[in-house]
Write a protein that holds these residues in place. Structure first.
Motif, PDB file in Angstrom:
ATOM      1  N   MET A  97       0.846  -1.181   0.000  1.00  0.00           N
ATOM      2  CA  MET A  97       0.000   0.000   0.000  1.00  0.00           C
ATOM      3  C   MET A  97       0.888   1.240   0.000  1.00  0.00           C
ATOM      4  N   LYS A  98       0.558   2.191  -0.810  1.00  0.00           N
ATOM      5  CA  LYS A  98       1.298   3.447  -0.848  1.00  0.00           C
ATOM      6  C   LYS A  98       1.050   4.219   0.442  1.00  0.00           C
ATOM      7  N   MET A  99       1.917   5.157   0.680  1.00  0.00           N
ATOM      8  CA  MET A  99       1.711   6.026   1.829  1.00  0.00           C
ATOM      9  C   MET A  99       0.631   7.043   1.501  1.00  0.00           C
ATOM     10  N   ILE A 100      -0.265   7.239   2.441  1.00  0.00           N
ATOM     11  CA  ILE A 100      -1.309   8.251   2.323  1.00  0.00           C
ATOM     12  C   ILE A 100      -1.001   9.307   3.366  1.00  0.00           C
ATOM     13  N   SER A 101      -1.033  10.541   2.960  1.00  0.00           N
ATOM     14  CA  SER A 101      -0.933  11.631   3.930  1.00  0.00           C
ATOM     15  C   SER A 101      -2.025  12.623   3.581  1.00  0.00           C
ATOM     16  N   LYS A 102      -2.714  13.107   4.604  1.00  0.00           N
ATOM     17  CA  LYS A 102      -3.837  14.001   4.363  1.00  0.00           C
ATOM     18  C   LYS A 102      -3.989  14.973   5.518  1.00  0.00           C
ATOM     19  N   LEU A 103      -4.152  16.246   5.167  1.00  0.00           N
ATOM     20  CA  LEU A 103      -4.491  17.269   6.143  1.00  0.00           C
ATOM     21  C   LEU A 103      -5.980  17.122   6.432  1.00  0.00           C
ATOM     22  N   LEU A 104      -6.339  16.939   7.688  1.00  0.00           N
ATOM     23  CA  LEU A 104      -7.716  16.590   8.037  1.00  0.00           C
ATOM     24  C   LEU A 104      -8.670  17.780   7.971  1.00  0.00           C
ATOM     25  N   THR A 105      -9.856  17.502   7.405  1.00  0.00           N
ATOM     26  CA  THR A 105     -10.912  18.494   7.258  1.00  0.00           C
ATOM     27  C   THR A 105     -12.027  18.207   8.263  1.00  0.00           C
ATOM     28  N   ASN A 106     -13.039  19.083   8.304  1.00  0.00           N
ATOM     29  CA  ASN A 106     -14.214  18.857   9.164  1.00  0.00           C
ATOM     30  C   ASN A 106     -14.868  17.516   8.856  1.00  0.00           C
ATOM     31  N   THR A 107     -15.040  17.212   7.571  1.00  0.00           N
ATOM     32  CA  THR A 107     -15.668  15.939   7.183  1.00  0.00           C
ATOM     33  C   THR A 107     -14.874  14.757   7.711  1.00  0.00           C
ATOM     34  N   ASP A 108     -13.547  14.820   7.615  1.00  0.00           N
ATOM     35  CA  ASP A 108     -12.695  13.721   8.078  1.00  0.00           C
ATOM     36  C   ASP A 108     -12.851  13.445   9.567  1.00  0.00           C
ATOM     37  N   VAL A 109     -13.043  14.490  10.379  1.00  0.00           N
ATOM     38  CA  VAL A 109     -13.115  14.287  11.829  1.00  0.00           C
ATOM     39  C   VAL A 109     -14.543  14.198  12.360  1.00  0.00           C
ATOM     40  N   PHE A 131      -1.088  10.008   8.479  1.00  0.00           N
ATOM     41  CA  PHE A 131      -0.211   9.235   7.599  1.00  0.00           C
ATOM     42  C   PHE A 131      -0.587   7.766   7.743  1.00  0.00           C
ATOM     43  N   LEU A 132      -0.776   7.096   6.631  1.00  0.00           N
ATOM     44  CA  LEU A 132      -1.076   5.664   6.621  1.00  0.00           C
ATOM     45  C   LEU A 132      -0.100   5.030   5.642  1.00  0.00           C
ATOM     46  N   HIS A 133       0.694   4.085   6.132  1.00  0.00           N
ATOM     47  CA  HIS A 133       1.697   3.472   5.265  1.00  0.00           C
ATOM     48  C   HIS A 133       1.967   2.036   5.679  1.00  0.00           C
ATOM     49  N   ILE A 158      -0.510   3.649  11.256  1.00  0.00           N
ATOM     50  CA  ILE A 158      -1.184   4.942  11.189  1.00  0.00           C
ATOM     51  C   ILE A 158      -0.497   5.886  12.160  1.00  0.00           C
ATOM     52  N   GLU A 159      -0.308   7.107  11.701  1.00  0.00           N
ATOM     53  CA  GLU A 159       0.323   8.143  12.507  1.00  0.00           C
ATOM     54  C   GLU A 159      -0.453   9.429  12.327  1.00  0.00           C
ATOM     55  N   VAL A 160      -0.589  10.191  13.393  1.00  0.00           N
ATOM     56  CA  VAL A 160      -1.232  11.499  13.313  1.00  0.00           C
ATOM     57  C   VAL A 160      -0.263  12.524  13.895  1.00  0.00           C
ATOM     58  N   LYS A 161      -0.101  13.644  13.168  1.00  0.00           N
ATOM     59  CA  LYS A 161       0.794  14.701  13.631  1.00  0.00           C
ATOM     60  C   LYS A 161       0.046  16.026  13.656  1.00  0.00           C
ATOM     61  N   LEU A 172       9.875  27.582  19.468  1.00  0.00           N
ATOM     62  CA  LEU A 172      11.021  28.476  19.293  1.00  0.00           C
ATOM     63  C   LEU A 172      10.972  29.195  17.948  1.00  0.00           C
ATOM     64  N   GLY A 173       9.766  29.646  17.575  1.00  0.00           N
ATOM     65  CA  GLY A 173       9.598  30.406  16.347  1.00  0.00           C
ATOM     66  C   GLY A 173       9.539  29.578  15.079  1.00  0.00           C
ATOM     67  N   GLU A 174       9.564  28.247  15.206  1.00  0.00           N
ATOM     68  CA  GLU A 174       9.526  27.352  14.049  1.00  0.00           C
ATOM     69  C   GLU A 174       8.271  26.484  14.112  1.00  0.00           C
ATOM     70  N   ASP A 175       7.659  26.238  12.940  1.00  0.00           N
ATOM     71  CA  ASP A 175       6.548  25.283  12.863  1.00  0.00           C
ATOM     72  C   ASP A 175       7.125  23.880  12.715  1.00  0.00           C
ATOM     73  N   ILE A 176       6.701  22.971  13.596  1.00  0.00           N
ATOM     74  CA  ILE A 176       7.108  21.575  13.491  1.00  0.00           C
ATOM     75  C   ILE A 176       5.874  20.690  13.596  1.00  0.00           C
ATOM     76  N   TRP A 177       5.958  19.496  13.065  1.00  0.00           N
ATOM     77  CA  TRP A 177       4.877  18.523  13.146  1.00  0.00           C
ATOM     78  C   TRP A 177       5.228  17.520  14.246  1.00  0.00           C
ATOM     79  N   ALA A 178       4.446  17.505  15.307  1.00  0.00           N
ATOM     80  CA  ALA A 178       4.676  16.614  16.444  1.00  0.00           C
ATOM     81  C   ALA A 178       3.628  15.513  16.460  1.00  0.00           C
ATOM     82  N   ALA A 179       4.020  14.340  16.888  1.00  0.00           N
ATOM     83  CA  ALA A 179       3.109  13.190  16.958  1.00  0.00           C
ATOM     84  C   ALA A 179       1.990  13.458  17.965  1.00  0.00           C
ATOM     85  N   VAL A 180       0.770  13.079  17.588  1.00  0.00           N
ATOM     86  CA  VAL A 180      -0.380  13.137  18.488  1.00  0.00           C
ATOM     87  C   VAL A 180      -0.436  11.804  19.208  1.00  0.00           C
ATOM     88  N   GLU A 181      -0.365  11.845  20.504  1.00  0.00           N
ATOM     89  CA  GLU A 181      -0.339  10.596  21.300  1.00  0.00           C
ATOM     90  C   GLU A 181      -1.736  10.152  21.654  1.00  0.00           C
TER      91      GLU A 181
END
Length: 121
Positions: free
Chosen positions: A1-13, A84-86, A103-106, A112-121
């Motif tokens: 299966m390919k990796m899927i990555s998607k920014l979640l929308t209202n419909t998704d949640v 992310f689903l891979h 499955i991973e959610v970030k 410190l002034g930078e945008d980073i993607w952190a894992a949702v636990e």
């Protein structure tokens, strides 16, 4: 299966995660069919997501509607998070042919002034 990555929308949640059926590779199902996707999250918990192939208005190809609301509630997933689903090979598989879906959610945070993607636990 390919990796899927998607920014979640209202419909998704609020209803279900919608992904293009082409992103899941060749599915042996047609529109209107149900199937399950079994995944493992970051902490090793197994989840089974019921899926439904449907034609979506304004889209030429079909989409897979993934029922994952219980997962969302358990992990505090929100609009704007990235999912992310891979497929990963299993380390303990003696044949070397086994694989499992992860499955991973970030969530984007400012640190410190930078945008980073952190894992949702």
């Amino acid at each position: 299966m390919k990796m899927i990555s998607k920014l979640l929308t209202n419909t998704d949640v609020e209803k279900s995660l919608l992904v293009p059926s082409s992103s899941l590779g060749v599915l042996p199902f047609e529109e209107g069919h149900f199937f399950n996707i079994n995944v493992i999250d970051k902490v090793g918990k197994a989840w089974s997501f019921p899926c439904f192939i449907q034609q979506s208005e304004g889209i030429e190809s079909s989409v897979v509607s993934v029922g994952w609301l219980k997962f969302l509630c358990d992990r505090d997933v929100r609009v704007g998070d990235m999912v992310f689903l891979h497929q990963e090979s299993m380390d303990d598989d003696s044949t070397g042919t086994g694989a499992q879906l992860k499955i991973e959610v970030k969530r984007k945070i400012r640190l410190l002034g930078e945008d980073i993607w952190a894992a949702v636990e």
